[in-house]
Design a protein around this motif. Structure first.
Motif, short mmCIF file in Angstrom:
data_model
loop_
_atom_site.label_atom_id
_atom_site.label_comp_id
_atom_site.label_asym_id
_atom_site.label_seq_id
_atom_site.Cartn_x
_atom_site.Cartn_y
_atom_site.Cartn_z
N PHE A 93 0.80 -8.61 -30.08
CA PHE A 93 0.01 -7.79 -29.16
C PHE A 93 -0.25 -6.69 -30.06
CE2 PHE A 93 -0.55 -4.31 -26.13
CZ PHE A 93 -1.64 -4.81 -25.43
N ASP A 94 -1.73 -6.26 -29.94
CA ASP A 94 -2.07 -5.00 -30.72
C ASP A 94 -2.13 -3.96 -29.62
OD1 ASP A 94 -2.36 -6.22 -33.36
OD2 ASP A 94 -4.27 -7.04 -32.73
N ASN A 95 -1.48 -2.92 -29.97
CA ASN A 95 -1.51 -1.70 -28.83
C ASN A 95 -3.01 -1.23 -28.89
OD1 ASN A 95 1.20 -1.91 -28.59
ND2 ASN A 95 1.68 -0.02 -29.51
N PRO A 96 -3.38 -0.68 -27.85
CA PRO A 96 -4.76 0.02 -27.93
C PRO A 96 -4.70 1.16 -28.89
CG PRO A 96 -3.88 -0.13 -25.63
CD PRO A 96 -2.66 -0.53 -26.72
N ALA A 97 -5.98 1.27 -29.48
CA ALA A 97 -6.14 2.10 -30.68
C ALA A 97 -5.57 3.62 -30.49
CB ALA A 97 -7.40 1.82 -31.51
N GLU A 98 -6.20 3.98 -29.31
CA GLU A 98 -5.99 5.19 -28.81
C GLU A 98 -4.79 5.95 -28.11
OE1 GLU A 98 -7.54 3.30 -24.92
OE2 GLU A 98 -7.47 3.08 -27.37
N LEU A 99 -3.71 5.01 -28.20
CA LEU A 99 -2.47 5.03 -27.32
C LEU A 99 -1.62 5.26 -28.51
CD1 LEU A 99 -0.56 4.64 -24.72
CD2 LEU A 99 -0.25 2.50 -25.57
N ARG A 128 -5.82 2.09 -16.21
CA ARG A 128 -5.19 0.79 -16.20
C ARG A 128 -6.16 -0.01 -16.76
NH1 ARG A 128 -3.18 1.60 -10.11
NH2 ARG A 128 -1.30 2.79 -10.56
N ARG A 129 -5.81 -1.38 -17.00
CA ARG A 129 -6.56 -2.38 -17.29
C ARG A 129 -7.01 -2.02 -19.19
NH1 ARG A 129 -7.25 -5.95 -13.83
NH2 ARG A 129 -7.28 -5.26 -11.54
N ARG A 130 -6.19 -1.27 -19.71
CA ARG A 130 -6.59 -1.05 -21.09
C ARG A 130 -5.21 -1.59 -21.93
NH1 ARG A 130 -8.90 5.03 -21.80
NH2 ARG A 130 -10.24 5.22 -19.85
N GLY A 131 -4.25 -2.10 -21.32
CA GLY A 131 -3.09 -2.61 -22.15
C GLY A 131 -1.82 -1.53 -22.25
N ILE A 132 -2.25 -0.29 -21.66
CA ILE A 132 -1.08 0.63 -21.65
C ILE A 132 0.25 0.08 -21.19
CG2 ILE A 132 -0.44 2.97 -21.00
CD1 ILE A 132 -3.52 3.38 -21.38
N ALA A 133 0.31 -0.42 -20.17
CA ALA A 133 1.79 -0.86 -19.74
C ALA A 133 2.23 -2.22 -20.59
CB ALA A 133 1.48 -1.49 -18.11
#
Length: 252
Positions: free
Chosen positions: A113-119, A198-203
């Motif tokens: 899994f690739d973390n969201p770039a902004e996280l 939500r729905r950005r892959g943060i959790a």
């Protein structure tokens, strides 16, 4: 070799985490036959009874009612409770409040899994960060009222082996995940995301980061209890449902 279907170690990890909320000396030992914990925070997860074994249910209920009087509390029933406990509680006037899947994953087999770039994910430390952390998960988890009491309980947690991970976007804490390493099974709690993010892959990113930490400690299995919405996220990561908790409430 431990399997994700070895349920007792997962239940033991859960008992240890929730009794930790009551602080040093504030709850029964996690492995007690009837472990009771009380925080006086008005939320059903933060006060209760975690199991019963080898005890009279009638007497245990009376003891719990006395010790938890005035708090919002629930009775957990899982595979570590005596057979017939759920039916016995119903016969004594309780109502079933929730039915939670217990999910587990082998952390050596995580999906890529690739973390969201902004996280940005970072552990928290100190009261100021803890205050922001509690504020971030309180809304999604339904914790209301004076959150300083929740912060106090987090700061006074009975066990030192808890890591709290914060998800940061543009300098704002928008996600949380607590990792408990108090037993040889890793346990995850307080996984929450700000509704606007939500729905950005943060959790997913926070959960996987916690699982990677667990793997680095040599642990193989991680466990959590899930809502129906969260279960979809966890299944994509690789979690499977391995058991269930029923939770019961008595009339106030």
């Amino acid at each position: 070799m431990r399997s994700i279907h070895d349920l007792e170690p997962q239940l033991a990890a859960n008992r240890r985490y929730w009794t930790g909320w009551a602080g040093v000396g504030g709850a029964d030992e996690p492995d007690a036959d009837v472990p009771i914990y009380r925080t006086d925070i008005p939320h059903s997860l933060l006060n209760g009874v975690l199991r019963i074994r080898n005890q009279s249910l009638d007497q245990a209920v009376e003891t719990a009612k006395q010790r938890l009087a005035g708090s919002v509390w629930r009775w957990w029933v899982g595979a570590d409770s005596d057979a017939g406990t759920a039916d016995g509680l119903l016969a004594l006037g309780a109502t079933q409040f929730a039915d939670l899947p217990i999910m587990a994953v082998d952390v050596t087999k995580l999906a890529p899994f690739d973390n969201p770039a902004e996280l940005k994910i970072q552990p928290i430390a100190g009261r100021a960060e803890m205050t922001e952390y509690v504020d971030a998960y309180a809304g999604p988890l339904g914790i209301e009222g004076d959150l300083s009491r929740v912060v106090d309980r987090e700061m006074g947690f009975a066990y030192p082996d808890v890591t709290r991970l914060a998800g940061i976007v543009d300098g704002r804490m928008v996600g949380t995940c607590t990792l408990s390493l108090g037993t040889d099974v890793a346990a995850l709690y307080c996984i929450a995301t700000d509704p606007g993010f939500r729905r950005r892959g943060i959790a997913t990113a926070l959960t996987l980061d916690a699982l990677r930490i667990a793997r680095l400690t040599g642990r193989r299995i991680a466990t959590l209890q899930s809502s129906s919405e969260g279960a979809l996220v966890y299944r994509r990561i690789g979690f499977e449902t391995v058991g269930r908790y029923q939770r019961f409430a008595f009339p106030a």
